[in-house]
Design an enzyme around this catalytic site. Sequence first.
Site, PDB file in Angstrom:
ATOM      1  N   GLN A 104     -58.620  91.424  31.004  1.00  0.00           N
ATOM      2  CA  GLN A 104     -58.372  90.110  30.411  1.00  0.00           C
ATOM      3  C   GLN A 104     -57.838  90.308  28.993  1.00  0.00           C
ATOM      4  O   GLN A 104     -57.431  89.358  28.342  1.00  0.00           O
ATOM      5  CB  GLN A 104     -59.660  89.287  30.349  1.00  0.00           C
ATOM      6  CG  GLN A 104     -60.280  88.997  31.695  1.00  0.00           C
ATOM      7  CD  GLN A 104     -61.670  88.419  31.554  1.00  0.00           C
ATOM      8  OE1 GLN A 104     -61.857  87.227  31.356  1.00  0.00           O
ATOM      9  NE2 GLN A 104     -62.661  89.282  31.631  1.00  0.00           N
ATOM     10  N   HIS A 122     -54.247  88.079  31.266  1.00  0.00           N
ATOM     11  CA  HIS A 122     -53.956  87.070  30.230  1.00  0.00           C
ATOM     12  C   HIS A 122     -52.759  87.457  29.372  1.00  0.00           C
ATOM     13  O   HIS A 122     -52.618  86.963  28.251  1.00  0.00           O
ATOM     14  CB  HIS A 122     -55.206  86.847  29.359  1.00  0.00           C
ATOM     15  CG  HIS A 122     -56.349  86.243  30.137  1.00  0.00           C
ATOM     16  ND1 HIS A 122     -57.656  86.335  29.725  1.00  0.00           N
ATOM     17  CD2 HIS A 122     -56.358  85.564  31.302  1.00  0.00           C
ATOM     18  CE1 HIS A 122     -58.434  85.715  30.620  1.00  0.00           C
ATOM     19  NE2 HIS A 122     -57.665  85.254  31.594  1.00  0.00           N
ATOM     20  N   CYS A 148     -35.657  82.421  19.653  1.00  0.00           N
ATOM     21  CA  CYS A 148     -35.089  82.931  20.903  1.00  0.00           C
ATOM     22  C   CYS A 148     -33.577  83.110  20.748  1.00  0.00           C
ATOM     23  O   CYS A 148     -32.860  82.169  20.365  1.00  0.00           O
ATOM     24  CB  CYS A 148     -35.384  81.938  22.035  1.00  0.00           C
ATOM     25  SG  CYS A 148     -34.555  82.332  23.582  1.00  0.00           S
ATOM     26  N   THR A 189     -67.287  91.863  29.631  1.00  0.00           N
ATOM     27  CA  THR A 189     -66.783  90.493  29.708  1.00  0.00           C
ATOM     28  C   THR A 189     -67.943  89.530  29.876  1.00  0.00           C
ATOM     29  O   THR A 189     -68.903  89.806  30.590  1.00  0.00           O
ATOM     30  CB  THR A 189     -65.774  90.305  30.858  1.00  0.00           C
ATOM     31  OG1 THR A 189     -65.369  88.919  30.911  1.00  0.00           O
ATOM     32  CG2 THR A 189     -66.324  90.725  32.212  1.00  0.00           C
TER      33      THR A 189
HETATM   34  C1  BV8 Z   1     -56.092  78.248  34.234  1.00  0.00           C
HETATM   35  C2  BV8 Z   1     -55.498  84.926  25.957  1.00  0.00           C
HETATM   36  C3  BV8 Z   1     -55.053  76.672  35.686  1.00  0.00           C
HETATM   37  C4  BV8 Z   1     -55.060  84.360  24.664  1.00  0.00           C
HETATM   38  C5  BV8 Z   1     -57.427  83.739  26.885  1.00  0.00           C
HETATM   39  C6  BV8 Z   1     -62.549  76.563  36.343  1.00  0.00           C
HETATM   40  C7  BV8 Z   1     -63.844  76.361  35.904  1.00  0.00           C
HETATM   41  C8  BV8 Z   1     -64.110  76.177  34.552  1.00  0.00           C
HETATM   42  C9  BV8 Z   1     -63.061  76.174  33.612  1.00  0.00           C
HETATM   43  C10 BV8 Z   1     -61.792  76.355  34.057  1.00  0.00           C
HETATM   44  C11 BV8 Z   1     -61.524  76.555  35.409  1.00  0.00           C
HETATM   45  N1  BV8 Z   1     -60.183  76.727  35.544  1.00  0.00           N
HETATM   46  C12 BV8 Z   1     -59.582  76.613  34.354  1.00  0.00           C
HETATM   47  C13 BV8 Z   1     -60.541  76.383  33.407  1.00  0.00           C
HETATM   48  C14 BV8 Z   1     -60.282  76.211  31.995  1.00  0.00           C
HETATM   49  C15 BV8 Z   1     -60.233  77.557  31.270  1.00  0.00           C
HETATM   50  C16 BV8 Z   1     -61.589  78.170  31.179  1.00  0.00           C
HETATM   51  O1  BV8 Z   1     -61.938  79.038  31.965  1.00  0.00           O
HETATM   52  N2  BV8 Z   1     -62.331  77.756  30.185  1.00  0.00           N
HETATM   53  C17 BV8 Z   1     -63.641  78.352  29.978  1.00  0.00           C
HETATM   54  C18 BV8 Z   1     -63.812  78.656  28.490  1.00  0.00           C
HETATM   55  C19 BV8 Z   1     -64.676  77.394  30.519  1.00  0.00           C
HETATM   56  N3  BV8 Z   1     -59.312  78.459  31.911  1.00  0.00           N
HETATM   57  C20 BV8 Z   1     -57.988  78.357  31.690  1.00  0.00           C
HETATM   58  O2  BV8 Z   1     -57.482  77.478  31.015  1.00  0.00           O
HETATM   59  C21 BV8 Z   1     -57.114  79.403  32.343  1.00  0.00           C
HETATM   60  N4  BV8 Z   1     -56.001  78.740  32.985  1.00  0.00           N
HETATM   61  O3  BV8 Z   1     -57.075  78.327  34.902  1.00  0.00           O
HETATM   62  O4  BV8 Z   1     -54.916  77.624  34.655  1.00  0.00           O
HETATM   63  C22 BV8 Z   1     -55.305  75.367  34.972  1.00  0.00           C
HETATM   64  C23 BV8 Z   1     -54.226  74.753  34.373  1.00  0.00           C
HETATM   65  C24 BV8 Z   1     -54.437  73.507  33.737  1.00  0.00           C
HETATM   66  C25 BV8 Z   1     -55.730  72.933  33.678  1.00  0.00           C
HETATM   67  C26 BV8 Z   1     -56.817  73.614  34.252  1.00  0.00           C
HETATM   68  C27 BV8 Z   1     -56.594  74.821  34.896  1.00  0.00           C
HETATM   69  C28 BV8 Z   1     -56.532  80.353  31.305  1.00  0.00           C
HETATM   70  C29 BV8 Z   1     -57.614  81.217  30.724  1.00  0.00           C
HETATM   71  C30 BV8 Z   1     -56.989  82.272  29.790  1.00  0.00           C
HETATM   72  C31 BV8 Z   1     -57.143  81.823  28.373  1.00  0.00           C
HETATM   73  N5  BV8 Z   1     -56.664  82.891  27.493  1.00  0.00           N
HETATM   74  N6  BV8 Z   1     -56.928  84.686  26.102  1.00  0.00           N
HETATM   75  C32 BV8 Z   1     -55.721  85.066  23.515  1.00  0.00           C
HETATM   76  O5  BV8 Z   1     -56.246  86.184  23.683  1.00  0.00           O
HETATM   77  O6  BV8 Z   1     -55.687  84.482  22.418  1.00  0.00           O
HETATM   78  S1  BV8 Z   1     -59.100  83.685  27.126  1.00  0.00           S
HETATM   79  C33 BV8 Z   1     -59.974  84.835  26.224  1.00  0.00           C
HETATM   80  O7  BV8 Z   1     -61.260  84.888  26.884  1.00  0.00           O
HETATM   81  C34 BV8 Z   1     -59.487  86.290  26.262  1.00  0.00           C
HETATM   82  O8  BV8 Z   1     -58.416  86.520  27.141  1.00  0.00           O
HETATM   83  C35 BV8 Z   1     -60.695  87.024  26.795  1.00  0.00           C
HETATM   84  O9  BV8 Z   1     -60.377  88.178  27.428  1.00  0.00           O
HETATM   85  C36 BV8 Z   1     -61.208  86.013  27.715  1.00  0.00           C
HETATM   86  C37 BV8 Z   1     -62.559  86.253  28.299  1.00  0.00           C
HETATM   87  O10 BV8 Z   1     -63.424  86.591  27.242  1.00  0.00           O
HETATM   88  P1  BV8 Z   1     -64.123  88.040  27.333  1.00  0.00           P
HETATM   89  O11 BV8 Z   1     -63.051  89.056  27.489  1.00  0.00           O
HETATM   90  O12 BV8 Z   1     -65.179  87.996  28.359  1.00  0.00           O
HETATM   91  O13 BV8 Z   1     -64.690  88.180  25.887  1.00  0.00           O
HETATM   92  P2  BV8 Z   1     -65.982  87.453  25.279  1.00  0.00           P
HETATM   93  O14 BV8 Z   1     -65.872  87.535  23.805  1.00  0.00           O
HETATM   94  O15 BV8 Z   1     -66.175  86.119  25.940  1.00  0.00           O
HETATM   95  O16 BV8 Z   1     -67.194  88.362  25.768  1.00  0.00           O
HETATM   96  C38 BV8 Z   1     -67.286  89.691  25.290  1.00  0.00           C
HETATM   97  C39 BV8 Z   1     -68.343  90.380  26.135  1.00  0.00           C
HETATM   98  O17 BV8 Z   1     -68.411  91.750  25.725  1.00  0.00           O
HETATM   99  C40 BV8 Z   1     -69.743  89.808  25.947  1.00  0.00           C
HETATM  100  O18 BV8 Z   1     -70.363  89.690  27.224  1.00  0.00           O
HETATM  101  C41 BV8 Z   1     -70.457  90.872  25.108  1.00  0.00           C
HETATM  102  O19 BV8 Z   1     -71.835  90.949  25.432  1.00  0.00           O
HETATM  103  C42 BV8 Z   1     -69.758  92.108  25.551  1.00  0.00           C
HETATM  104  N7  BV8 Z   1     -69.764  93.230  24.593  1.00  0.00           N
HETATM  105  C43 BV8 Z   1     -69.849  93.187  23.242  1.00  0.00           C
HETATM  106  N8  BV8 Z   1     -69.811  94.460  22.758  1.00  0.00           N
HETATM  107  C44 BV8 Z   1     -69.661  95.288  23.832  1.00  0.00           C
HETATM  108  C45 BV8 Z   1     -69.633  94.512  24.993  1.00  0.00           C
HETATM  109  N9  BV8 Z   1     -69.509  95.036  26.218  1.00  0.00           N
HETATM  110  C46 BV8 Z   1     -69.410  96.374  26.311  1.00  0.00           C
HETATM  111  N10 BV8 Z   1     -69.430  97.195  25.239  1.00  0.00           N
HETATM  112  C47 BV8 Z   1     -69.550  96.693  23.994  1.00  0.00           C
HETATM  113  N11 BV8 Z   1     -69.573  97.513  22.931  1.00  0.00           N
HETATM  114 ZN    ZN Z   2     -35.171  80.479  24.787  1.00  0.00          ZN
END
Ligand code: BV8
Ligand code: ZN
Length: 240
Positions: A104, A122, A148, A189
């Site tokens: 991701q 992503h 662009c 994640t």
């Molecule tokens: C879509 C790119 C169709 C940009 C990102 C269904 C159900 C519910 C919600 C939705 C659904 N479908 C769509 C949604 C809405 C939304 C969504 O999911 N919202 C969530 C917040 C509820 N999804 C979307 O909009 C997606 N599109 O489905 O299209 C659509 C179209 C129109 C209308 C509706 C649907 C698009 C999602 C992509 C968004 N873009 N990023 C950028 O980077 O700026 S998301 C962002 O979150 C990053 O990409 C990231 O990778 C991603 C996930 O986060 P994580 O990677 O898990 O990171 P996080 O910080 O959350 O967690 C870190 C973890 O690491 C923790 O667990 C922590 O404990 C752990 N950790 C910490 N240290 C360590 C460690 N682990 C190991 N070692 C360590 N040392």
């Molecule tokens: Zn263009």
Amino acid sequence: MAHQPDLLVRARRLIEGASRITALTGAGVSAESGIPTFRGAGGLWRNFRAEDLATPQAFARDPRLVWEWYHWRRGLCAAAQPNAGHLALARLEAARPHFTLVTQNVDGLHARAGSRCVLELHGSLWRTKCSRCVAEWPDSATEGLPVCAACGGAGRPGVVWFGESLDDAVLAASAHAARDCDVLLVVGTSSVVYPAAMLARGRVPGRTVIVINPEPTPANETADLYLQGPSGEVLPALIP
Ligand code: BV8
Ligand code: ZN
């Protein structure tokens, strides 16, 4: 991590015996490279709310602010080095013919660690695309908003924003790899962003899910093994 040697032995045996392995990674795998995660303490979203910046609406409202935020993140990622966790996954890919890495993350650190085939759910900070036509070009690394060459539209980061659909082919290949494997490693994640989170959850006959994370996540509900700890420590212990 030291308190779970038996789990580590079990996980190592599962990996050794697996013929198809898939890893799904999130921001946590880059945490030990100094890149803040999104939702953790000190996370990227701490200072900014995701919906304020990682959406098409935010870009339409203030393209320069959004572009500068991503330029800042590119600087952070360019200065970061792949950590032992990234390197362990690259070793696994080199050692096993049927290994797929799905991430991701948009930071490019898996590729810099030597992973050759990375499915970027992503998108990537290192690609820029036009906000008006279909043109896409390598990151222009400019601080100012790129324009662009094909249509004069504003360039935007080549990432998938909230409310935007993921690339169909990448999502289909990732879903297939996450389902059609003997071992699925779910690393660093929070498993809250969809549709990526769906890949980490649920039960598939014949598939063992191993979660690697310092904290439990919703993926733990249907996982088979949970190795609690930072991926920079757990992955090298799992993949010597
Ligand atoms: C879509 C790119 C169709 C940009 C990102 C269904 C159900 C519910 C919600 C939705 C659904 N479908 C769509 C949604 C809405 C939304 C969504 O999911 N919202 C969530 C917040 C509820 N999804 C979307 O909009 C997606 N599109 O489905 O299209 C659509 C179209 C129109 C209308 C509706 C649907 C698009 C999602 C992509 C968004 N873009 N990023 C950028 O980077 O700026 S998301 C962002 O979150 C990053 O990409 C990231 O990778 C991603 C996930 O986060 P994580 O990677 O898990 O990171 P996080 O910080 O959350 O967690 C870190 C973890 O690491 C923790 O667990 C922590 O404990 C752990 N950790 C910490 N240290 C360590 C460690 N682990 C190991 N070692 C360590 N040392
Ligand atoms: Zn263009």
